[in-house]
Design an enzyme around this catalytic site. Sequence first.
Site, PDB file in Angstrom:
ATOM      1  N   LYS A  78     -42.318  62.391  30.769  1.00 46.94           N
ATOM      2  CA  LYS A  78     -42.167  63.831  30.506  1.00 46.94           C
ATOM      3  C   LYS A  78     -43.291  64.312  29.588  1.00 46.94           C
ATOM      4  O   LYS A  78     -43.699  63.580  28.671  1.00 46.94           O
ATOM      5  CB  LYS A  78     -40.791  64.072  29.873  1.00 46.94           C
ATOM      6  CG  LYS A  78     -40.407  65.530  29.726  1.00 46.94           C
ATOM      7  CD  LYS A  78     -38.978  65.652  29.184  1.00 46.94           C
ATOM      8  CE  LYS A  78     -38.542  67.085  28.962  1.00 46.94           C
ATOM      9  NZ  LYS A  78     -37.168  67.196  28.448  1.00 46.94           N
ATOM     10  N   SER A 153     -34.092  70.202  31.045  1.00 45.40           N
ATOM     11  CA  SER A 153     -35.501  70.470  31.065  1.00 45.40           C
ATOM     12  C   SER A 153     -36.361  69.350  31.653  1.00 45.40           C
ATOM     13  O   SER A 153     -37.524  69.591  31.956  1.00 45.40           O
ATOM     14  CB  SER A 153     -35.978  70.748  29.635  1.00 45.40           C
ATOM     15  OG  SER A 153     -35.796  69.620  28.812  1.00 45.40           O
ATOM     16  N   SER A 177     -30.646  67.562  28.845  1.00 43.86           N
ATOM     17  CA  SER A 177     -31.873  67.650  29.640  1.00 43.86           C
ATOM     18  C   SER A 177     -32.260  66.432  30.466  1.00 43.86           C
ATOM     19  O   SER A 177     -33.194  66.512  31.262  1.00 43.86           O
ATOM     20  CB  SER A 177     -33.048  68.017  28.743  1.00 43.86           C
ATOM     21  OG  SER A 177     -33.051  69.399  28.527  1.00 43.86           O
TER      22      SER A 177
HETATM   23  N1  GLN Z   1     -30.443  72.875  28.696  1.00 43.40           N
HETATM   24  C1  GLN Z   1     -30.292  72.743  27.289  1.00 43.40           C
HETATM   25  C2  GLN Z   1     -31.042  73.823  26.564  1.00 43.40           C
HETATM   26  O1  GLN Z   1     -31.555  74.665  27.201  1.00 43.40           O
HETATM   27  C3  GLN Z   1     -30.715  71.387  26.856  1.00 43.40           C
HETATM   28  C4  GLN Z   1     -32.139  71.268  26.502  1.00 43.40           C
HETATM   29  C5  GLN Z   1     -32.503  69.852  26.185  1.00 43.40           C
HETATM   30  O2  GLN Z   1     -31.682  68.951  26.249  1.00 43.40           O
HETATM   31  N2  GLN Z   1     -33.745  69.662  25.789  1.00 43.40           N
HETATM   32  O3  GLN Z   1     -31.091  73.840  25.381  1.00 43.40           O
END
Ligand code: GLN
Length: 445
Positions: A78, A153, A177
């Site tokens: 990532k 993400s 994420s």
């Molecule tokens: N989808 C969640 C957010 O928007 C989680 C983000 C993450 O785990 N980095 O905060």
Amino acid sequence: MNIDNYTAAALSAAINNGEVTAVDAVTASLKLIHNNASLNNFITVCDIYALREAERIDSEIKSGKRFGKLLGVPIAVKDNICTKGVKTTCASKLLEDLVPDSDAEVVSRLKSEGAIIIGKTNMDEFAFGSANEYSAYGAVHNARDKSRVPGGSSGGSANAVAAGQVPLALGTDTGGSVRQPAAFCGVVGLKPTYGAIERRGVVGLCPSMEQVGTLSKTCDDALLLFSVLSGRDDFSALDGNVRGKTIGVAKEFLSSECTDGVRKAFEQAIQALKSMGANVIEVSVPSFFAGLPTYHVLSSAEAVNSFRKVIKAYPHTELLGAEVRRRMLTGAVVTDGSNYDELYLKAAKVRTVITADYDSALKACDALLCPTTATTATPLGGIIDPHKSHMCDSYLAPVSLAGLPAVSVPFGSEDGLPIGVQVIGKRNAENEILNIGKALMNNAV
Ligand code: GLN
């Protein structure tokens, strides 16, 4: 060779014993990446580096000098995880030209086991988002249905594994994420126990929750990668045997909104575990519904604080996208003046209640089971309402607040789109939850 036919374990074994070369593996991976470039899974592809590295590994194998748990295995990383000499943008225009001069700890560990970094994956900008649509480098198209999102993400990482481009990928998970894109893409996503993996060199914004996580096709591969990343060797091989295990299902999980298909798959997962000899009991996590708002207050507050350091070095904040700005604004508001007590401190206290509730539910069982997400992958461009987009993390965020390990495994489908089931464990019980995940995948509908 067709790299999609191999798990990471099988590929590494084949390379270690000379059946396949690392150059074959890297070439096959690069071919799938470039032939499916329209998925937009990668922000940077390391063609030259990966091929050179593969040649070097092949010659070391020939001279009997090289062994490794992930020898010659191409892996996607990532783009918020630092890679020496390779751009690390966090999918932001702000860091467009950032080339780190050292590797993150996890990347060093991968390299020392012979893994080959094939490229840096697309993500939501600074890891805020659940659809990968908040990337400054364009949206990612779900490999199962190109009109849909891969989740976020870590969308590029999950989708690269789903598309067969790589057997393994690294993601990060602060509030879902890794697990949510794993569910949307039909792969295995492990978020380890908070603190289980060294985070040095990860551009994280929420230090009290963020964890590096793994994306793979199987639970065995997740365990293999987790053992490399955590530096632990004390795991037992997964046998998929859940006889006599106690699995808890909180009644709040069942009363939470989800689609008919997700509910059906979840009920089938419960039946599958029962038919394999597990006891399924009802438990309760009364604070479950407070998880998501608590997560958003705390994560935004931490993010605005961490971001101050980023902005010192990279002051061009006009380059930031809308969602990052929204989070910064939320973070500033919840910590401002009297809001500090009323919102931030209150959320910090609620977090201790959530943690205690999960811990007490887990006292009565070996693991908890719930859907990973309330829906399957949503259409691209479909999430206009940030609130709705945040909602899809309701099964995920509380687990992060409690610092527990959890894995999403593919189980069933709705209208041809994969569904994920989440197994949540006690701290440091990765081995246990991956074994339950394996049992579920062996019996997937
Ligand atoms: N989808 C969640 C957010 O928007 C989680 C983000 C993450 O785990 N980095 O905060």
